[in-house]
Design a protein around this motif. Structure first.
Motif, short mmCIF file in Angstrom:
data_model
loop_
_atom_site.label_atom_id
_atom_site.label_comp_id
_atom_site.label_asym_id
_atom_site.label_seq_id
_atom_site.Cartn_x
_atom_site.Cartn_y
_atom_site.Cartn_z
N PRO A 26 0.80 -1.23 0.00
CA PRO A 26 0.00 0.00 0.00
C PRO A 26 0.84 1.28 0.00
O PRO A 26 0.45 2.26 -0.64
N LYS A 27 1.98 1.25 0.66
CA LYS A 27 2.80 2.47 0.75
C LYS A 27 3.41 2.86 -0.59
O LYS A 27 3.83 4.00 -0.78
N ALA A 28 3.49 1.92 -1.52
CA ALA A 28 4.08 2.21 -2.84
C ALA A 28 3.04 2.05 -3.95
O ALA A 28 3.40 1.88 -5.12
N LEU A 29 1.75 2.15 -3.58
CA LEU A 29 0.66 1.97 -4.56
C LEU A 29 0.85 0.70 -5.39
O LEU A 29 0.61 0.69 -6.60
N GLU A 62 -8.31 -0.25 -3.41
CA GLU A 62 -9.26 0.71 -3.98
C GLU A 62 -8.52 1.77 -4.81
O GLU A 62 -8.93 2.14 -5.89
N LYS A 63 -7.36 2.24 -4.28
CA LYS A 63 -6.64 3.34 -4.93
C LYS A 63 -5.73 2.90 -6.08
O LYS A 63 -5.49 3.66 -7.01
N ALA A 64 -5.20 1.69 -5.96
CA ALA A 64 -4.26 1.27 -7.00
C ALA A 64 -4.29 -0.24 -7.23
O ALA A 64 -4.10 -1.02 -6.29
N ALA A 66 -2.01 -1.33 -9.58
CA ALA A 66 -0.55 -1.21 -9.45
C ALA A 66 -0.10 0.02 -10.23
O ALA A 66 -0.46 0.17 -11.40
N ALA A 67 0.70 0.88 -9.57
CA ALA A 67 1.13 2.14 -10.20
C ALA A 67 2.40 1.95 -11.02
O ALA A 67 3.15 2.90 -11.24
N GLY A 68 2.65 0.72 -11.46
CA GLY A 68 3.76 0.50 -12.39
C GLY A 68 4.83 -0.40 -11.83
O GLY A 68 4.73 -0.87 -10.69
N ALA A 69 5.84 -0.63 -12.66
CA ALA A 69 7.04 -1.28 -12.17
C ALA A 69 7.64 -0.34 -11.12
O ALA A 69 7.29 0.84 -11.07
N ASP A 70 8.52 -0.87 -10.28
CA ASP A 70 9.07 -0.05 -9.19
C ASP A 70 10.15 0.89 -9.75
O ASP A 70 11.26 0.45 -10.08
N ILE A 71 9.80 2.17 -9.85
CA ILE A 71 10.69 3.16 -10.48
C ILE A 71 11.99 3.30 -9.67
O ILE A 71 13.07 3.45 -10.23
N LYS A 72 11.85 3.19 -8.34
CA LYS A 72 13.04 3.36 -7.50
C LYS A 72 14.02 2.19 -7.67
O LYS A 72 15.23 2.36 -7.56
N GLU A 73 13.47 1.00 -7.93
CA GLU A 73 14.33 -0.16 -8.19
C GLU A 73 15.01 -0.02 -9.56
O GLU A 73 16.18 -0.36 -9.72
N ASN A 86 18.33 -10.63 -17.36
CA ASN A 86 17.03 -10.74 -18.04
C ASN A 86 15.93 -10.15 -17.14
O ASN A 86 14.92 -10.80 -16.84
N PHE A 87 16.14 -8.91 -16.72
CA PHE A 87 15.36 -8.20 -15.72
C PHE A 87 13.86 -8.41 -15.84
O PHE A 87 13.17 -8.74 -14.88
N ILE A 88 13.34 -8.26 -17.06
CA ILE A 88 11.88 -8.25 -17.22
C ILE A 88 11.28 -9.64 -17.46
O ILE A 88 10.07 -9.80 -17.41
N ALA A 89 12.16 -10.65 -17.67
CA ALA A 89 11.67 -11.97 -18.09
C ALA A 89 10.63 -12.58 -17.15
O ALA A 89 9.66 -13.18 -17.62
N PRO A 90 10.79 -12.45 -15.79
CA PRO A 90 9.80 -13.08 -14.91
C PRO A 90 8.37 -12.58 -15.16
O PRO A 90 7.41 -13.27 -14.82
N TRP A 91 8.24 -11.41 -15.76
CA TRP A 91 6.91 -10.86 -16.03
C TRP A 91 6.14 -11.68 -17.06
O TRP A 91 4.93 -11.56 -17.17
N SER A 92 6.85 -12.48 -17.85
CA SER A 92 6.18 -13.26 -18.90
C SER A 92 5.59 -14.56 -18.39
O SER A 92 4.89 -15.26 -19.13
N GLY A 112 1.67 1.95 -16.40
CA GLY A 112 2.92 1.31 -16.80
C GLY A 112 2.82 -0.20 -16.67
O GLY A 112 1.92 -0.82 -17.24
N GLY A 113 3.72 -0.78 -15.89
CA GLY A 113 3.70 -2.22 -15.67
C GLY A 113 2.40 -2.71 -15.05
O GLY A 113 2.02 -3.87 -15.23
N GLY A 114 1.68 -1.85 -14.34
CA GLY A 114 0.37 -2.22 -13.78
C GLY A 114 -0.66 -2.41 -14.87
O GLY A 114 -1.46 -3.35 -14.83
#
Ligand code: CO8
Length: 264
Positions: A26-29, A62-64, A66-73, A86-92, A112-114
């Protein structure tokens, strides 16, 4: 066996046969960090391998959603680190390996990723006030988890170009009008979840073998030519005459009884 415990997601079985995964940062949407995605994939595998589960729902708050991939990461990542690991591969994994139908129930932000995660699901329900978008261009990058491909297939090139090039959000209402969402619910997360649960329960009430085959053939329509897709469907349709549940379903119809599925 005891339910596995997770840090970034919640899991429950709110109705017989329905696995519910709630993104819970919740703290990172609900920003989709690598640790969150690892848990999401583990929970999906767990339900996919569980014979008692016939449908899965992924939702957020209710609010999110997911607000995307983690921009800070992602901010400090280098090309070689992203490429080598292969950073994004697990998403598949959801698209490539999960055979049980997955419903996205989207309230609030799906950015974004959400948005891409929601688009990977088999059925998308949202609230009219949900807020979708591919804002990556504003961050100096582009969609990286299929957004440019799936959104374009869903809504056409001109609309997808406008959204991806401007980064503007689109509403749940627009998602419904454009066919991104199968259903748009007036109200909040409770009403949304109620609709998603009804649909998931319906799907989970059918023969598993028929449901898996149905999902497989619809997905083939996204990859194959029409002729190849129709032939693929026909082969699998012929194959289902070898299932117990085809006999059970058709016999029950003739006898005016409710089928008792064997899932075989
Ligand atoms: N990543 C990391 N943290 C986030 C993210 C995110 N995507 N979104 C929100 N947060 C954090 C905020 O930094 C903030 O943290 P803190 O309290 O520590 O400052 C907290 O969540 C709450 O957010 P806000 O204070 O910003 O909440 P608001 O209600 O003011 O605003 C918004 C809500 C409009 C959704 C705003 O948070 C926002 O614009 N978020 C970023 C949206 C975005 O750009 N998403 C796209 C990210 S890029 C992407 O997804 C690329 C996908 C590529 C594939 C993925 C590969 C792994």
């Amino acid at each position: 066996s005891a339910a596995p415990s997770y840090e970034h997601i919640l899991t429950s079985i709110p109705k017989p046969g329905v696995g519910l995964i709630t993104l819970n940062r919740p703290k990172a949407l609900n920003a989709l960090s690598s640790p969150l995605f690892k848990e999401l994939n583990a929970a999906l595998d767990n339900y996919d391998n569980d014979k008692s589960i016939g449908a899965i729902i992924i939702t957020g708050s209710e609010k999110a959603f997911a607000a995307g991939a983690d921009i800070k990461e992602m901010a400090p990542l280098s090309f070689s680190a992203a490429y080598n690991d292969n950073f994004i591969a697990p998403w598949s994994h959801l698209s490539n390996a999960i055979r049980t139908p997955v419903i996205a129930a989207v309230s609030g932000y799906a950015l974004g990723g959400g948005c891409e995660l929601a688009l990977m699901c088999d059925i998308l329900y949202c609230t009219s006030k949900a807020s979708f978008g591919q804002p990556e261009v504003k961050l100096g990058t582009i969609p990286g988890a299929g957004g440019s491909q799936r959104l374009t297939r869903a809504i056409g090139k001109s609309r997808a170009m406008e959204l991806i090039l401007t980064g503007r959000n689109f509403s749940g209402k627009e998602a419904g009008e454009w066919g991104v969402a199968a259903r748009v619910v007036e109200g909040g997360k409770d009403e949304l979840l109620e609709e998603a649960l009804k649909t998931a329960e319906t799907i989970a009430g059918y023969s598993r073998v028929a449901v898996l085959a149905a999902k497989e053939v619809v997905n083939k329509s996204q990859e194959l030519s029409l002729r190849e897709g129709v032939e693929y469907e026909r082969s699998l349709f012929h194959g289902l005459f070898g299932s117990k549940d085809q006999k059970i379903g058709m016999t029950a119809f003739a006898e005016k009884k409710k089928p008792e599925w064997s899932h075989e």
